[in-house]
Design a protein around this motif. Structure first.
Motif, PDB file in Angstrom:
ATOM      1  N   VAL A  37       0.852  -1.193   0.000  1.00 51.98           N
ATOM      2  CA  VAL A  37       0.000   0.000   0.000  1.00 51.98           C
ATOM      3  C   VAL A  37       0.886   1.241   0.000  1.00 51.98           C
ATOM      4  N   PHE A  38       0.450   2.222  -0.770  1.00 50.63           N
ATOM      5  CA  PHE A  38       1.157   3.492  -0.887  1.00 50.63           C
ATOM      6  C   PHE A  38       0.274   4.611  -0.340  1.00 50.63           C
ATOM      7  N   ARG A  39       0.870   5.467   0.477  1.00 46.56           N
ATOM      8  CA  ARG A  39       0.117   6.620   0.987  1.00 46.56           C
ATOM      9  C   ARG A  39       0.453   7.847   0.154  1.00 46.56           C
ATOM     10  N   ILE A  40      -0.571   8.428  -0.419  1.00 47.57           N
ATOM     11  CA  ILE A  40      -0.430   9.621  -1.249  1.00 47.57           C
ATOM     12  C   ILE A  40      -0.856  10.826  -0.435  1.00 47.57           C
ATOM     13  N   ALA A  41       0.017  11.817  -0.356  1.00 47.26           N
ATOM     14  CA  ALA A  41      -0.273  13.024   0.422  1.00 47.26           C
ATOM     15  C   ALA A  41      -1.486  13.744  -0.158  1.00 47.26           C
ATOM     16  N   ALA A  42      -2.273  14.325   0.726  1.00 43.86           N
ATOM     17  CA  ALA A  42      -3.528  14.967   0.324  1.00 43.86           C
ATOM     18  C   ALA A  42      -3.342  15.948  -0.827  1.00 43.86           C
ATOM     19  N   ARG A  43      -2.273  16.736  -0.777  1.00 46.29           N
ATOM     20  CA  ARG A  43      -2.070  17.768  -1.810  1.00 46.29           C
ATOM     21  C   ARG A  43      -1.777  17.163  -3.183  1.00 46.29           C
ATOM     22  N   GLU A  44      -1.387  15.873  -3.216  1.00 42.78           N
ATOM     23  CA  GLU A  44      -1.046  15.213  -4.468  1.00 42.78           C
ATOM     24  C   GLU A  44      -2.167  14.323  -5.003  1.00 42.78           C
ATOM     25  N   VAL A  45      -3.234  14.178  -4.235  1.00 38.68           N
ATOM     26  CA  VAL A  45      -4.250  13.179  -4.576  1.00 38.68           C
ATOM     27  C   VAL A  45      -4.885  13.426  -5.933  1.00 38.68           C
ATOM     28  N   ARG A  46      -5.364  14.613  -6.200  1.00 37.42           N
ATOM     29  CA  ARG A  46      -6.071  14.892  -7.449  1.00 37.42           C
ATOM     30  C   ARG A  46      -5.205  14.598  -8.670  1.00 37.42           C
ATOM     31  N   THR A  47      -3.987  15.127  -8.661  1.00 39.51           N
ATOM     32  CA  THR A  47      -3.093  14.929  -9.803  1.00 39.51           C
ATOM     33  C   THR A  47      -2.697  13.468  -9.948  1.00 39.51           C
ATOM     34  N   THR A  48      -2.345  12.828  -8.832  1.00 40.46           N
ATOM     35  CA  THR A  48      -1.918  11.436  -8.876  1.00 40.46           C
ATOM     36  C   THR A  48      -3.035  10.518  -9.345  1.00 40.46           C
TER      37      THR A  48
END
Length: 219
Positions: A102-113
């Motif tokens: 599992v990978f945790r994606i930072a909130a600020r990167e969620v939309r783009t990622t």
């Protein structure tokens, strides 16, 4: 070795259709409907995401997902094959359990990622994105997982081993050979200490019997 151009199991080319940009965006919006901009997001990887996530992540953990297992059950008609000669890639099929990452994606990167992830994982909508509970040594997380849609003709099961190997060996798509995909996945899982006995058996057949060393002139 002469590989078949197609098999009786191969879906008809005319049945293949890519999602439109609008359809893909609608799918993403549905999956993120509960998300708020201050929340980090976890993504469960079980195939190529393990060795080539192609996105920045804040944390990575080994994880176990119950209720699904890793299986070469998805016809790949873009990334590792073509509509005429599809390859096989991993899907999360119902039943059993699956060890992955599992990978945790930072909130600020969620939309783009997530937008880029949807382009990669959802070209034809053969997956059903679901939020599922995963176990890690550090505690449970709820992660996004791309599960197999059994209602689409992209779903395949029950292939004889010989046919499965032949399909993998012949196929080549946008990201390269299907064989490379299977071997890279197996290697990455092994590097993470994840044992997948069914995948190991496939790998042994793809690599073929070991050739004896040439000992001529020695002794």
């Amino acid at each position: 070795m002469n590989l078949p151009a197609a098999t009786s199991s191969t879906p008809a080319r005319r049945s293949f259709r890519l999602l439109t940009d609008a359809e893909r965006q609608a799918s993403l919006d549905r999956s993120l409907s509960h998300w708020t901009p201050d929340q980090d997001v976890w993504v469960f990887g079980y195939g190529s995401l393990v060795w080539r996530p192609e996105f920045d992540f804040a944390e990575r953990r080994l994880a176990v997902l119950n209720g699904y297992h890793r299986s070469l059950c998805l016809w790949s008609r873009v990334n590792r094959g073509t509509p005429e000669l599809p390859g096989l890639v991993f899907g999360l099929d119902r039943g059993g359990s699956c060890k992955g990452v599992v990978f945790r994606i930072a909130a600020r990167e969620v939309r783009t990622t997530m937008r880029e992830l949807w382009k990669r994982e959802m070209p034809s909508g053969a997956y059903i994105p679901k939020w599922l509970n995963c176990r890690t040594r550090q505690g449970g997380v709820r992660a996004l997982a791309f599960t197999m849609d059994r209602g689409t003709d992209a779903y395949v099961r029950g292939l004889p081993p010989e046919e499965l190997i032949a399909i993998v060996q012949r196929a080549h798509g946008h990201y390269g050979p299907c064989t490379e995909y299977v071997l890279e996945t197996a290697q990455a899982l092994e590097q993470h200490g994840i044992l997948d006995k069914k995948l190991r058996a496939v790998v042994l057949r793809l690599r073929g019997p070991a050739r004896p060393k040439n000992t001529a002139g020695k002794g």
